[in-house]
Design a protein around this motif. Structure first.
Motif, PDB file in Angstrom:
ATOM      1  N   PRO A  97       0.810  -1.227   0.000  1.00  0.00           N
ATOM      2  CA  PRO A  97       0.000   0.000   0.000  1.00  0.00           C
ATOM      3  C   PRO A  97       0.842   1.276   0.000  1.00  0.00           C
ATOM      4  O   PRO A  97       0.502   2.255  -0.678  1.00  0.00           O
ATOM      5  N   VAL A  98       1.937   1.264   0.755  1.00  0.00           N
ATOM      6  CA  VAL A  98       2.792   2.453   0.813  1.00  0.00           C
ATOM      7  C   VAL A  98       3.426   2.720  -0.552  1.00  0.00           C
ATOM      8  O   VAL A  98       3.478   3.864  -1.027  1.00  0.00           O
TER       9      VAL A  98
ATOM     10  N   THR B 147      -6.020 -15.852  -7.636  1.00  0.00           N
ATOM     11  CA  THR B 147      -5.764 -16.327  -6.276  1.00  0.00           C
ATOM     12  C   THR B 147      -6.172 -15.242  -5.287  1.00  0.00           C
ATOM     13  O   THR B 147      -6.270 -14.057  -5.647  1.00  0.00           O
ATOM     14  N   PRO B 148      -6.400 -15.607  -4.032  1.00  0.00           N
ATOM     15  CA  PRO B 148      -6.735 -14.590  -3.023  1.00  0.00           C
ATOM     16  C   PRO B 148      -5.657 -13.519  -2.895  1.00  0.00           C
ATOM     17  O   PRO B 148      -5.967 -12.336  -2.687  1.00  0.00           O
ATOM     18  N   GLY B 149      -4.394 -13.923  -3.021  1.00  0.00           N
ATOM     19  CA  GLY B 149      -3.310 -12.952  -2.914  1.00  0.00           C
ATOM     20  C   GLY B 149      -3.390 -11.881  -3.985  1.00  0.00           C
ATOM     21  O   GLY B 149      -3.264 -10.679  -3.704  1.00  0.00           O
ATOM     22  N   TRP B 150      -3.624 -12.291  -5.223  1.00  0.00           N
ATOM     23  CA  TRP B 150      -3.716 -11.321  -6.311  1.00  0.00           C
ATOM     24  C   TRP B 150      -5.019 -10.528  -6.245  1.00  0.00           C
ATOM     25  O   TRP B 150      -5.063  -9.362  -6.664  1.00  0.00           O
ATOM     26  N   SER B 151      -6.060 -11.122  -5.709  1.00  0.00           N
ATOM     27  CA  SER B 151      -7.303 -10.361  -5.512  1.00  0.00           C
ATOM     28  C   SER B 151      -7.075  -9.213  -4.534  1.00  0.00           C
ATOM     29  O   SER B 151      -7.564  -8.092  -4.731  1.00  0.00           O
TER      30      SER B 151
ATOM     31  N   SER C 233      -5.073  -6.528  -6.286  1.00  0.00           N
ATOM     32  CA  SER C 233      -5.940  -5.777  -7.200  1.00  0.00           C
ATOM     33  C   SER C 233      -6.799  -4.780  -6.432  1.00  0.00           C
ATOM     34  O   SER C 233      -7.016  -3.644  -6.885  1.00  0.00           O
ATOM     35  N   MET C 234      -7.264  -5.190  -5.254  1.00  0.00           N
ATOM     36  CA  MET C 234      -8.077  -4.294  -4.429  1.00  0.00           C
ATOM     37  C   MET C 234      -7.266  -3.072  -3.999  1.00  0.00           C
ATOM     38  O   MET C 234      -7.731  -1.932  -4.106  1.00  0.00           O
ATOM     39  N   TRP C 235      -6.043  -3.303  -3.522  1.00  0.00           N
ATOM     40  CA  TRP C 235      -5.195  -2.189  -3.103  1.00  0.00           C
ATOM     41  C   TRP C 235      -4.906  -1.244  -4.275  1.00  0.00           C
ATOM     42  O   TRP C 235      -4.878  -0.020  -4.108  1.00  0.00           O
ATOM     43  N   THR C 236      -4.706  -1.807  -5.440  1.00  0.00           N
ATOM     44  CA  THR C 236      -4.428  -0.986  -6.622  1.00  0.00           C
ATOM     45  C   THR C 236      -5.602  -0.066  -6.931  1.00  0.00           C
ATOM     46  O   THR C 236      -5.426   1.121  -7.238  1.00  0.00           O
TER      47      THR C 236
ATOM     48  N   GLY D  71      -6.244   6.899  -6.186  1.00  0.00           N
ATOM     49  CA  GLY D  71      -6.497   8.290  -5.833  1.00  0.00           C
ATOM     50  C   GLY D  71      -5.246   9.067  -5.482  1.00  0.00           C
ATOM     51  O   GLY D  71      -5.264  10.309  -5.464  1.00  0.00           O
ATOM     52  N   ALA D  72      -4.139   8.364  -5.201  1.00  0.00           N
ATOM     53  CA  ALA D  72      -2.893   9.067  -4.887  1.00  0.00           C
ATOM     54  C   ALA D  72      -2.410   9.899  -6.067  1.00  0.00           C
ATOM     55  O   ALA D  72      -1.696  10.890  -5.883  1.00  0.00           O
ATOM     56  N   THR D  73      -2.811   9.512  -7.268  1.00  0.00           N
ATOM     57  CA  THR D  73      -2.443  10.305  -8.443  1.00  0.00           C
ATOM     58  C   THR D  73      -3.014  11.712  -8.337  1.00  0.00           C
ATOM     59  O   THR D  73      -2.348  12.704  -8.669  1.00  0.00           O
TER      60      THR D  73
END
Length: 408
Positions: free
Chosen positions: A238-239, A302-306, A309-312, A317-319
């Motif tokens: 996330p950071v 996979t759950p990890g990539w899901s 994708s959610m964090w992305t 909005g940081a843009t």
């Protein structure tokens, strides 16, 4: 008749081959080579009827003089030996004083920078272009090396030192060039001097804070078990996404506001998605090294990539934050003299940020500890570069304080 035809064809081939050699300037022939070759082709053809009635041995003997004649008249190859001497430039690196040159994770060494500078000049780089070398090539090559596998700890420390110097003086350079009409003060190239025992300036405090972050990341990369590497890569996503988004926003603002009379460089950045960006302003192999992750983000299996994708999605909005901050700075205008360098260096920073976040995602979601360790070292370099950059922006040193490459 058939034998004489083979003979004539063979000699004709020699003649054509000789002509090709002559045409390409590879060989030289004797002055009468052309007439001799012509005779060796026509004489056997004229005598073919008589040769056809002779025994095989006689026909063979009749071919020998002609063969020797053809060999004699063939071009003589002249071997030419060319010697190419590559002269390695003898350079030195001059660093002005820094508030911190040695920390928990890094050591700044002009001697370690010297081979980087030598390669830069040998490849045609302008030694007078300090911005391109110190804030571009030196930083990018150091980051690229940190992302390799199994880097020895002493080398990691010196590479982070490169990034501390690059970031600090890059921040000073940016501070001096944010406005459209910078002063023309000459660059200061004071030889490095010992730093005070305790420096409580904002620049020194900033560098030491990010030094602690880099030390933690490199320590995990070097010594932690695989599960810990995955965990740290996980929490960093996330950071890193926020950092990437902010920098994408500010680069877009810079590209949208070229100074008067300076050609637009907007076409150097191409994006087909939030993380699917590439830049031609400062081409980097590192920029696309982890692009296989983009497909997994678009269609997570996979759950990890899901989760990635959610964090992305959340942190796109940081843009907007980056745009908001830099729209205000852009009102004052950018320096025409340094605008191209600003775009190049900002583009390189964005691409390194992209590589850091995608490699961290891959390390966690795919459970790839090797990529995870490389990613943590890359992150350490990115944070050292960033922290020193902010320290440079906050520095009170004189304008034009910038390192130099000097060809001796």
């Amino acid at each position: 008749m058939q034998a004489s035809g083979y003979f004539a064809g063979g000699v004709l081939a020699l003649g054509i081959g000789a002509g090709l050699f002559l045409g390409h300037g590879v060989a030289s022939a004797a002055p009468d080579a052309g007439s001799s070759v012509q005779k060796s082709v026509t004489k056997p053809a004229a005598k073919s009827a008589r040769q056809a009635g002779r025994p095989t041995s006689a026909r063979t003997q009749s071919r020998r003089p002609a063969a020797r004649q053809a060999a004699h008249s063939a071009p003589r190859l002249i071997e030419k030996t060319s010697l190419t001497t590559t002269v390695t430039p003898d350079v030195s690196v001059i660093l002005p004083p820094m508030p911190v040159v040695n920390g928990a994770s890094f050591t700044v060494s002009g001697d370690f920078m010297k081979p980087f500078a030598t390669n830069f000049v040998a490849a045609g780089g302008d030694p007078a272009d300090s911005a391109r070398f110190f804030f571009g090539d030196l930083a990018v090559k150091s980051l690229d090396t940190l992302a390799e596998d199994n880097i020895p700890a002493p080398q990691v420390r010196l590479l982070l030192g490169n990034l501390a110097a690059s970031g600090y003086f890059g921040g000073i350079w940016l501070r001096d060039n944010l406005h459209a009409t910078p002063t023309s003060a000459p660059a200061i190239t004071v030889p490095a001097a010992p730093s005070p025992a305790i420096d409580l300036s904002p620049s020194a405090i900033g560098i030491r804070l990010f030094d602690a972050v880099s030390a933690g990341l490199t320590g995990v990369a070097a010594n932690a078990p695989d599960w810990a590497v995955s965990a740290v890569a996980h929490v960093s996503v996330p950071v890193l996404l926020a950092l990437y988004g902010y920098n994408r926003g500010y680069l877009q603002v810079v590209l949208e506001h070229p100074p008067a009379g300076v050609p637009s460089m907007q076409d150097t950045l191409a994006c087909s998605g939030f993380l699917a960006c590439n830049s031609t302003a400062f081409p980097l192999e590192l920029a696309t090294r982890y692009d296989s992750a983009l497909g997994k983000l678009d269609d997570p299996a996979t759950p990890g990539w899901s989760e990635m994708s959610m964090w992305t999605t959340v942190l796109q909005g940081a843009t907007g934050a980056g745009k908001f901050v830099w729209e205000g700075l852009a009102q004052a205008g950018f320096s025409p003299a340094s605008y191209t360098a600003l775009v190049q260096l900002s583009s390189a920073y964005l691409m390194v940020s992209k590589a850091a976040v995608l490699s961290s995602m891959t390390a966690y979601a795919d459970g790839d500890a090797a990529i995870g360790r490389s990613s943590l070292r890359l992150q350490a370099g990115l944070w050292m570069w960033s922290g020193a950059y902010f320290a440079g922006l906050a520095s009170s040193v004189a304008r034009g304080t910038i390192p130099k490459v000097v060809v001796i």
